[in-house]
Design a protein around this motif. Structure first.
Motif, short mmCIF file in Angstrom:
data_model
loop_
_atom_site.label_atom_id
_atom_site.label_comp_id
_atom_site.label_asym_id
_atom_site.label_seq_id
_atom_site.Cartn_x
_atom_site.Cartn_y
_atom_site.Cartn_z
N LEU A 132 6.74 -6.17 -30.85
CA LEU A 132 7.59 -5.48 -29.94
C LEU A 132 6.57 -4.72 -28.59
O LEU A 132 6.50 -5.15 -27.73
CB LEU A 132 8.76 -4.60 -30.28
N MET A 133 5.52 -4.09 -29.39
CA MET A 133 4.64 -3.44 -28.38
C MET A 133 3.74 -4.52 -27.89
O MET A 133 3.41 -4.23 -26.53
CB MET A 133 3.70 -2.34 -29.15
N ILE A 134 3.29 -5.60 -28.38
CA ILE A 134 2.24 -6.50 -27.94
C ILE A 134 3.23 -7.39 -26.68
O ILE A 134 2.83 -7.61 -25.76
CB ILE A 134 1.91 -7.45 -28.82
N VAL A 135 4.47 -7.35 -27.07
CA VAL A 135 5.39 -8.41 -26.12
C VAL A 135 5.61 -7.12 -25.06
O VAL A 135 5.75 -7.91 -23.91
CB VAL A 135 6.69 -8.60 -26.76
N GLU A 199 5.74 11.85 -44.52
CA GLU A 199 5.13 12.94 -44.18
C GLU A 199 4.64 13.41 -42.88
O GLU A 199 4.46 14.28 -42.34
CB GLU A 199 4.59 13.53 -45.44
N ARG A 200 4.16 11.87 -42.43
CA ARG A 200 3.57 12.16 -40.93
C ARG A 200 3.80 10.60 -40.33
O ARG A 200 4.41 9.60 -41.08
CB ARG A 200 2.05 12.14 -41.11
N TYR A 201 3.51 10.63 -38.87
CA TYR A 201 3.82 9.36 -38.21
C TYR A 201 3.14 8.36 -38.62
O TYR A 201 1.92 8.51 -38.91
CB TYR A 201 3.43 9.83 -36.75
N PRO A 202 3.45 7.22 -38.78
CA PRO A 202 2.77 5.95 -39.52
C PRO A 202 1.92 5.13 -38.44
O PRO A 202 1.95 4.05 -38.43
CB PRO A 202 3.95 5.05 -39.96
N PHE A 203 0.94 6.15 -38.13
CA PHE A 203 0.06 5.72 -36.95
C PHE A 203 -0.85 4.53 -37.49
O PHE A 203 -1.13 3.60 -36.73
CB PHE A 203 -0.69 6.80 -36.31
N ARG A 204 -1.49 5.15 -38.55
CA ARG A 204 -2.49 3.96 -39.11
C ARG A 204 -1.94 2.63 -39.46
O ARG A 204 -2.06 1.70 -38.88
CB ARG A 204 -3.18 4.51 -40.32
N PRO A 205 -0.64 2.56 -40.48
CA PRO A 205 -0.10 1.45 -40.47
C PRO A 205 0.27 0.64 -39.42
O PRO A 205 0.13 -0.73 -39.08
CB PRO A 205 1.08 1.51 -41.54
N LEU A 206 0.99 1.16 -38.25
CA LEU A 206 1.33 0.74 -37.15
C LEU A 206 0.03 0.24 -36.33
O LEU A 206 0.24 -1.04 -35.80
CB LEU A 206 1.84 1.71 -36.38
N LEU A 207 -0.93 0.97 -36.15
CA LEU A 207 -2.29 0.08 -35.58
C LEU A 207 -2.68 -0.81 -36.31
O LEU A 207 -3.26 -1.91 -35.83
CB LEU A 207 -3.28 1.44 -35.49
N GLY A 208 -2.79 -0.67 -37.72
CA GLY A 208 -3.13 -1.86 -38.54
C GLY A 208 -2.37 -3.19 -38.18
O GLY A 208 -2.73 -4.29 -38.23
N GLU A 209 -0.94 -2.92 -38.05
CA GLU A 209 0.09 -4.18 -37.84
C GLU A 209 -0.30 -4.85 -36.36
O GLU A 209 -0.16 -6.19 -36.07
CB GLU A 209 1.43 -3.65 -37.92
N VAL A 210 -0.90 -3.78 -35.56
CA VAL A 210 -0.96 -4.31 -34.06
C VAL A 210 -2.48 -5.42 -34.22
O VAL A 210 -2.36 -6.27 -33.70
CB VAL A 210 -1.51 -3.31 -33.27
N VAL A 211 -3.39 -4.96 -35.18
CA VAL A 211 -4.58 -5.70 -35.32
C VAL A 211 -4.21 -6.99 -36.12
O VAL A 211 -4.74 -8.18 -35.65
CB VAL A 211 -5.68 -4.89 -36.11
N PHE A 212 -3.25 -6.86 -37.11
CA PHE A 212 -2.85 -8.09 -37.56
C PHE A 212 -2.25 -9.30 -36.80
O PHE A 212 -2.67 -10.39 -36.86
CB PHE A 212 -1.94 -7.59 -38.75
N LEU A 213 -1.55 -8.71 -35.85
CA LEU A 213 -0.79 -9.49 -34.99
C LEU A 213 -1.95 -10.20 -33.95
O LEU A 213 -1.81 -11.20 -33.75
CB LEU A 213 0.29 -9.04 -34.09
#
Length: 312
Positions: A132-135, A199-213
């Motif tokens: 959705l972010m990329i879209v 316990e924290r914002y899932p910034f690293r997994p989210l950024l990783g998924e952006v790289v995946f897409l």
């Protein structure tokens, strides 16, 4: 009755998308068969396959990040292997068997069933958020008017909602609700309650998924490039179009592996920007590349696992 309606809806969606794709292929069959791939094109297709395989391997690594954010310090390599081995199961009817395989693999590695289930639910949620972010960023390339100020405002609002929606303030109540629902269905009602929190914002997994897409989109763009010249200025359009099609393939029910939904959406979005025969050929080739990459990933993971066991 509800189950019957769900099955009917799934078959209706699958039948409708396959009909659309088949009709598009029939109408452009002459153009599709006239496309030739030279030696350079085959080399680009091989690179596209490698990029797609790398993307799936990367996605397996992101799964370990999600588990660590859920306080499960799991080893990376065995879980990436489990991810790759189960990935091909998404093409089975039901479109859930790859998730089931990952849950069982995590439980066999002494991860609690609740955490394992939540991790495989969070992974596609983060994938969808990344798409959705990329879209939002590139989707305006598909609009008739790209200079509409209100469209830019709407994109910004949607982006803020997405980023807020995956904050632990909102995700943790959802995680607790899903965990309670799972426990209600569990035959062992007396099992100890385990607190599962991000316990924290899932910034690293989210950024990783952006790289995946991004890698998946690059694989598709390379596939297009193998059969048709593409300008650098057209990359954002293809990124946006691929992300929308991939996202719908992920979330629409009744389409194992997104087959049919992804193809129909990509054709509808891109056929007015590129020759229809090129779009259809690229989509068909990319589906084959995806399956080849996923099958190769599963085979390589199995061979690597066997090699480690035989040497231990």
């Amino acid at each position: 009755m509800t189950k019957v309606m769900k099955q009917f809806l799934r078959w209706l969606i699958l039948g409708g998308t396959l009909f659309f794709v088949t009709k598009a292929l029939k109408d452009n069959w002459a153009g599709v068969t006239s496309i030739k791939i030279d030696a350079a094109g085959w080399a680009i297709l091989a690179i596209a396959t490698g990029v797609t395989l790398l993307a799936h391997t990367w996605a397996g690594w992101i799964w370990t990040w999600v588990l660590r954010d859920l306080n499960q310090p799991v080893p990376s390599i065995p879980f990436v292997q489990a991810y790759l081995k189960t990935n091909i199961a998404k093409y089975l009817p039901g479109n859930v068997w790859h998730y089931y395989g990952r849950i069982m693999a995590a439980k066999n590695a002494n991860v609690s069933g609740g955490v394992a289930t939540i991790s495989v639910l969070l992974e596609p949620l983060l994938m969808a958020a990344a798409a959705l972010m990329i879209v939002v960023v590139f989707g305006s390339q598909l609009a008739v008017s790209q200079t509409n100020f209100s469209l830019r405002i709407l994109q910004f609002v949607i982006l803020v909602v997405i980023l807020c929606g995956i904050h632990p303030w909102f995700l943790n109540p959802l995680i607790h609700l899903l965990y309670k629902l799972k426990n209600k269905k569990s035959p062992n009602r007396n099992q100890s309650q385990v607190t599962i929190n991000l316990e924290r914002y899932p910034f690293r997994p989210l950024l990783g998924e952006v790289v995946f897409l991004g890698m998946r989109s690059l694989g598709f763009i390379l596939t297009m490039l193998a059969i048709y010249p593409i300008n650098l200025s057209q990359f954002p359009l293809l990124f946006g179009g691929f992300s929308i099609a991939w996202l719908l393939g992920l979330i629409v029910p009744g389409a194992p592996g997104g087959i049919g939904v992804f193809e129909a959406t990509a054709i509808a979005l891109l056929q007015n920007r590129f020759p229809s025969s090129v779009v259809i050929s690229a989509i068909a080739l990319y589906r084959l590349i995806s399956i080849l990459a996923e099958t190769s990933g599963a085979a390589l993971a199995w061979l690597d696992e066997r090699s480690v066991k035989s040497n231990s």
